[in-house]
Design an enzyme around this catalytic site. Structure first.
Site, PDB file in Angstrom:
ATOM      1  N   ASP A 120      -7.574   7.393   2.351  1.00 43.28           N
ATOM      2  CA  ASP A 120      -6.971   7.965   1.384  1.00 43.28           C
ATOM      3  C   ASP A 120      -7.967   7.801   0.532  1.00 43.28           C
ATOM      4  OD1 ASP A 120      -4.236   7.760   1.813  1.00 43.28           O
ATOM      5  OD2 ASP A 120      -4.832   5.372   1.625  1.00 43.28           O
ATOM      6  N   HIS A 177       1.501   4.363  -2.757  1.00 44.00           N
ATOM      7  CA  HIS A 177       1.902   5.331  -2.530  1.00 44.00           C
ATOM      8  C   HIS A 177       3.219   6.672  -3.157  1.00 44.00           C
ATOM      9  CE1 HIS A 177      -1.646   6.251  -0.237  1.00 44.00           C
ATOM     10  NE2 HIS A 177      -1.865   6.051   0.519  1.00 44.00           N
ATOM     11  N   HIS A 196       1.137  -1.044   0.204  1.00 43.65           N
ATOM     12  CA  HIS A 196       0.361  -0.280   0.059  1.00 43.65           C
ATOM     13  C   HIS A 196       0.480   1.246   0.411  1.00 43.65           C
ATOM     14  CE1 HIS A 196      -3.197   2.382   0.915  1.00 43.65           C
ATOM     15  NE2 HIS A 196      -2.593   3.024   1.936  1.00 43.65           N
ATOM     16  N   GLU A 197       2.267   1.534   0.787  1.00 46.15           N
ATOM     17  CA  GLU A 197       3.003   2.584   0.703  1.00 46.15           C
ATOM     18  C   GLU A 197       3.745   2.946  -0.092  1.00 46.15           C
ATOM     19  OE1 GLU A 197       1.975   4.794   3.021  1.00 46.15           O
ATOM     20  OE2 GLU A 197       0.348   3.796   4.702  1.00 46.15           O
TER      21      GLU A 197
HETATM   22 ZN    ZN Z   1      -2.437   4.768   2.178  1.00 49.56          ZN
END
Ligand code: ZN
Length: 290
Positions: A172, A100, A96-97
């Site tokens: 988010d 980004h 997930h990170e």
């Molecule tokens: Zn996030």
């Protein structure tokens, strides 16, 4: 009282740290850049935390890394290294990170990545931090569209690699949707809806705060607004997914590295991506759009 700008924060730092013994590597200008949105009280807290952290290691001077630790603590709450997280959760967070970070790094004109971490803090399991080069007061449309892509990069990475979703992207998604709605309703940035303001705001004067939004448009317009917001968000999501699926090997490689090291800084990220000059990333994206 308005929040201090970058110069203001530097001054406040100097005042609060005037009696603090400092290592040579301490650079208040860099700390000030990395603390947008900090109030005077936050900065005072930041100085105190950095002193406490240095004392914990019996150091007689405070160094840049102590300030860095204190900044994260004030910004996001204490690290929760003892928090029990399953291996699966850690892996999901790493993807997930990385989503980004990779989207942010590949898009032109975005703020540089400061660090990516999967050490849980406060309520967040991980975090990707960008560091603005300068204080912004207005945001061009492209910057906002890119921000939406970066916000949705986490969820897009989950979809591509885990074939499933976690609730980790909830915040988010909310932020991306709010940005898109502001673009349409307040900033007149939608071609479809034109340079009009939709929804009158009633200010609660004595608090100076946004109080309520009154609908001053028809049901038909409301529907069009919703469609436009949804179109902007979905375009951002598709863009993030396309970018990440074109660099799936990088996504896997960086996520694996993040799982192992738990923290990756901006420079390490660039080395993993193999970017020497930021320009190469710009070209990648321009090709993508062609
Ligand atoms: Zn996030």
């Amino acid at each position: 009282m308005p929040l201090p700008d970058v110069r203001g924060r530097e001054k406040i730092l100097e005042v609060h740290a005037r009696k603090t013994p400092l290592e040579k590597d301490v650079d208040f200008a860099v700390i000030a850049r990395g603390t947008p949105g900090f109030s005077g009280a936050d900065i005072e807290n930041l100085v105190n935390e950095s002193v406490l952290y240095a004392a914990r290691f019996d150091k007689d001077k405070v160094s840049m890394s102590d300030f860095e630790y204190a900044k994260d603590k004030v910004m996001m709450g204490a690290e929760r290294k003892s928090m029990v997280i399953s291996e699966e959760e850690k892996r999901n967070t790493a993807y997930h990170e990385t989503g980004h970070a990779l989207v942010a790094r590949m898009l032109p004109g975005t703020d540089p990545i400061h660090k990516v971490t999967i050490i849980p803090r406060g309520r967040a399991l991980g975090l990707t931090q960008q560091l603005p080069v300068d204080e912004k007061h207005t945001y061009p449309r492209e910057f906002l569209l890119n921000s939406i892509m970066i916000l949705l990069g986490g969820r897009a990475a989950e979809e591509l690699t885990l074939k499933d979703f976690t609730t980790g992207a909830g915040n988010d998604i909310e932020r991306a949707t709010n940005l898109a709605r502001k673009m349409v309703c307040e900033w007149g940035m939608s071609d479809q809806m034109g340079p009009l303001s939709y929804g009158k705001k009633e200010e609660q004067i004595f608090l100076g705060r946004e109080f309520a939004t009154h609908k001053d448009y028809s049901e038909d317009t409301a529907k069009k607004i919703d469609q436009e917001v949804s179109r902007i968000v979905m375009t951002g999501y598709d863009g993030a997914k396309k970018l990440l699926s074109d660099h799936l090997d990088l996504l896997n490689r960086i996520a694996a590295e993040l799982l192992e090291k738990e923290v990756i800084n901006g420079q390490e990220l660039d080395e993993l991506i193999g970017i020497a000059k930021p320009q190469s990333a710009v070209n990648t994206v321009l090709d993508l759009n062609a």
